[in-house]
Design an enzyme around this catalytic site. Structure first.
Site, PDB file in Angstrom:
ATOM      1  N   ARG A   1      18.673  -8.735  18.625  1.00 47.16           N
ATOM      2  CA  ARG A   1      19.119  -9.553  17.637  1.00 47.16           C
ATOM      3  C   ARG A   1      17.963 -10.189  16.752  1.00 47.16           C
ATOM      4  O   ARG A   1      18.115 -10.283  15.551  1.00 47.16           O
ATOM      5  CB  ARG A   1      19.987 -10.730  17.874  1.00 47.16           C
TER       6      ARG A   1
ATOM      7  N   PRO B   1      13.803  -0.606  21.090  1.00 47.37           N
ATOM      8  CA  PRO B   1      13.916  -2.114  21.154  1.00 47.37           C
ATOM      9  C   PRO B   1      12.908  -2.988  21.339  1.00 47.37           C
ATOM     10  O   PRO B   1      12.925  -4.226  21.279  1.00 47.37           O
ATOM     11  CB  PRO B   1      15.018  -2.105  22.438  1.00 47.37           C
ATOM     12  N   PHE B   2      11.786  -2.533  21.988  1.00 50.06           N
ATOM     13  CA  PHE B   2      10.475  -3.284  22.248  1.00 50.06           C
ATOM     14  C   PHE B   2       9.443  -2.931  21.438  1.00 50.06           C
ATOM     15  O   PHE B   2       8.115  -2.918  22.145  1.00 50.06           O
ATOM     16  CB  PHE B   2      10.357  -3.381  23.843  1.00 50.06           C
ATOM     17  N   SER B   3       9.710  -2.841  20.124  1.00 50.54           N
ATOM     18  CA  SER B   3       8.527  -2.421  19.203  1.00 50.54           C
ATOM     19  C   SER B   3       7.554  -3.252  18.885  1.00 50.54           C
ATOM     20  O   SER B   3       7.942  -4.532  18.896  1.00 50.54           O
ATOM     21  CB  SER B   3       9.115  -1.707  18.085  1.00 50.54           C
TER      22      SER B   3
ATOM     23  N   GLU C   1      10.645   0.076  26.743  1.00 46.80           N
ATOM     24  CA  GLU C   1      10.561  -0.558  28.014  1.00 46.80           C
ATOM     25  C   GLU C   1      10.341  -1.909  28.179  1.00 46.80           C
ATOM     26  O   GLU C   1       9.306  -2.489  27.598  1.00 46.80           O
ATOM     27  CB  GLU C   1       9.540   0.267  29.125  1.00 46.80           C
TER      28      GLU C   1
ATOM     29  N   LYS D   1      11.841   4.721  34.998  1.00 47.89           N
ATOM     30  CA  LYS D   1      11.222   5.904  35.969  1.00 47.89           C
ATOM     31  C   LYS D   1      12.246   6.845  36.011  1.00 47.89           C
ATOM     32  O   LYS D   1      13.375   6.761  36.671  1.00 47.89           O
ATOM     33  CB  LYS D   1      10.959   5.348  37.222  1.00 47.89           C
TER      34      LYS D   1
END
Length: 493
Positions: A45, A258-260, A276, A292
């Site tokens: 978000r 999502p974790f850029s 990740e 993994k």
């Protein structure tokens, strides 16, 4: 500086994405974008933008010790003395307490949407994998290989938070005069962004023959009982010209991870499109989501589904995932309450543009006396990208990989004013550095967990699957002076 209360204000700016906002400050050193890409796999978000830190902390790991530097940009913000030999995580905890003491953190009078905003103010930055040479006594044969510090963290008294669900933009601040900080977002920019272009094809630091020979050495370590899993990576590099920010935008459009994150420092930029999460802390609740197990995506829906099903059913991949879950349960237990570490989700399938992954969720409750930085120290670097047992795996990685990892397999994220934390693991990440002569080099890594039944040719191919939306994407920008070619394993044999 006297204490200031956090002020959260919805501001009107004519931008529909966080990228449009960040473009106004991307060229400034210490500007950072944490970018969820509106990806619902991470409840994507909120995107967070910071620039112009109050003070910064940098750490360089060296053999057997380390050195650090604290730079203050606000003359009214006095800081405690932090020895250059202090453990970097201890130093950051000390600096965080000093920062927190200047801010009145009570926002109980705000509405629920505002109180639930992440970060607001606090520490944000990067932790390179090679911090382990100082904290875990891993041998360091090349302490000055990259310009990037091993830790670079800024402390920020203002931020912008972009709500992907509503398009609202929130300004968080603990200073009385915000005009200068906000001014860049109101200025007009050229309609045409600066371009980006790769100037050479990607080169690997290993041929396929060399890679397979290294895996044979790893097999010997595994059979001797040194480890039961070792993560091994190859590094790619290429020269480039132009804007690192435009390169990030190109990557982001193809990956939607999502974790850029994008981080600009003095002589380097980090472009991460990581899928990740490493560590998250919210209301003392801890979460980590190790990856993994990987399969490539396919344009044919039936083939793609078959690959996903094959991954979910793979005993080898499930066993590798479980090994790392056990390691992370142990890492979290160092600073979590007894019996609070649990595994609510095991072997979940998450699908991204380039690959399918097996992802497990591990949770716990942070001890009352433990800080997020202590939690980070106890679990860093993430077990999903080292192997197990961790220290021995890292020693073998250091002995066999030709080059240091720098930001690869490190972490980017924040520790906010309310003790909240969110960090990624820097896989699918590019380091862009500018040398003193003005030349520019990009570095990108890819690896995988090696176990006794690993097949060298399959592991080698998997490294290319993991960067299938990075290396070829950039090679499409190659100029006419050199031939374009697909970045696949045949290009590096």
């Amino acid at each position: 500086m006297s204490q200031q209360k956090i002020q959260i204000t919805k501001i009107d700016l004519p931008y529909s994405t966080s990228h449009e906002l960040f473009r106004h400050v991307e060229a400034q050193a210490w500007s950072i974008l944490l970018d969820t890409s509106n990806n619902r796999l991470s409840d994507g978000r909120y995107d967070i933008i910071v620039h112009s830190p109050t003070f910064t902390y940098e750490f360089w790991a060296t053999t057997g010790s380390g050195k650090s530097k604290v730079t203050t940009y606000n003359e009214h913000h006095s800081l405690p003395n932090v020895s250059t030999q202090t453990c970097p995580y201890t130093a950051l905890s000390i600096l965080q307490k000093a920062f927190d003491a200047k801010v009145i953190k009570d926002i109980s009078d705000e509405n629920e949407t505002l109180s639930n905003l992440p970060f607001k103010l606090g520490a944000m930055g990067l932790f390179g994998y090679d911090v382990n040479t100082a904290t875990d006594k891993i041998r360091d044969n090349s302490p000055t290989q990259y310009a990037l510090p091993d830790i670079a963290v800024g402390f920020y008294e203002q931020s912008l938070i972009f709500d992907n669900y509503t398009g609202n933009i929130y300004h968080c601040s603990a200073v009385s005069n915000t005009d200068a900080w906000l001014a860049p977002f109101f200025r007009r920019l050229p309609k045409t962004p600066t371009s980006f272009q790769l100037m050479s094809s990607w080169s690997s630091n290993m041929s396929e023959k060399s890679y397979c020979a290294k895996l044979a050495e790893i097999d010997n370590y595994l059979r001797a009982g040194d480890c039961y899993q070792i993560n091994f990576a190859q590094r790619f590099n290429a020269s480039y010209y132009g804007s690192e920010w435009e390169a990030y935008r190109l990557l982001s459009s193809k990956n939607k991870a999502p974790f850029s994150a994008f981080i600009r420092l003095e002589n380097a930029a980090v472009l991460s499109v990581s899928p990740e999460r490493f560590l998250k802390v919210k209301n003392r609740h801890v979460e980590t989501k190790p990856i993994k197990g990987t399969r490539k995506r396919d344009d044919d829906p039936n083939v793609d589904q078959a690959l996903a099903s094959e991954l979910q059913a793979s005993e080898k991949d499930r066993a590798e995932n479980l090994m790392i879950v056990d390691l992370l349960r142990n890492d979290l237990s160092k600073h979590c309450k007894p019996f609070s570490v649990q595994v609510p989700s095991l072997f979940s399938l998450e699908s991204y543009p380039a690959v399918h992954h097996l992802v497990t969720t591990v949770i716990g409750e942070l001890k009352e006396e433990a800080s997020p930085f202590e939690l980070l120290k106890g679990a860093f670097p993430g077990g999903s990208i080292t192997g197990a047992p961790k220290v021995r795996a890292m020693q073998i990685i250091q002995a066999l990989e030709p080059d240091k990892r720098s930001i690869y397999c490190g972490s980017i994220g924040y520790v906010g004013i309310h003790g909240d934390m969110d960090t990624n693991i820097c896989i699918r990440t590019v380091l862009a550095e500018t040398a003193t002569d003005g030349s520019k080099q990009m570095y990108c890594w890819a690896g995988g967990g090696i176990v006794l039944d690993s097949k060298a040719d399959a592991e080698y191919q998997e490294t290319f699957d993991k960067v299938a939306r990075i290396l070829p994407v950039f090679e499409q920008t190659l100029g006419n002076h050199t031939s374009k070619k697909s970045a696949n394993k045949d290009s590096f044999s």
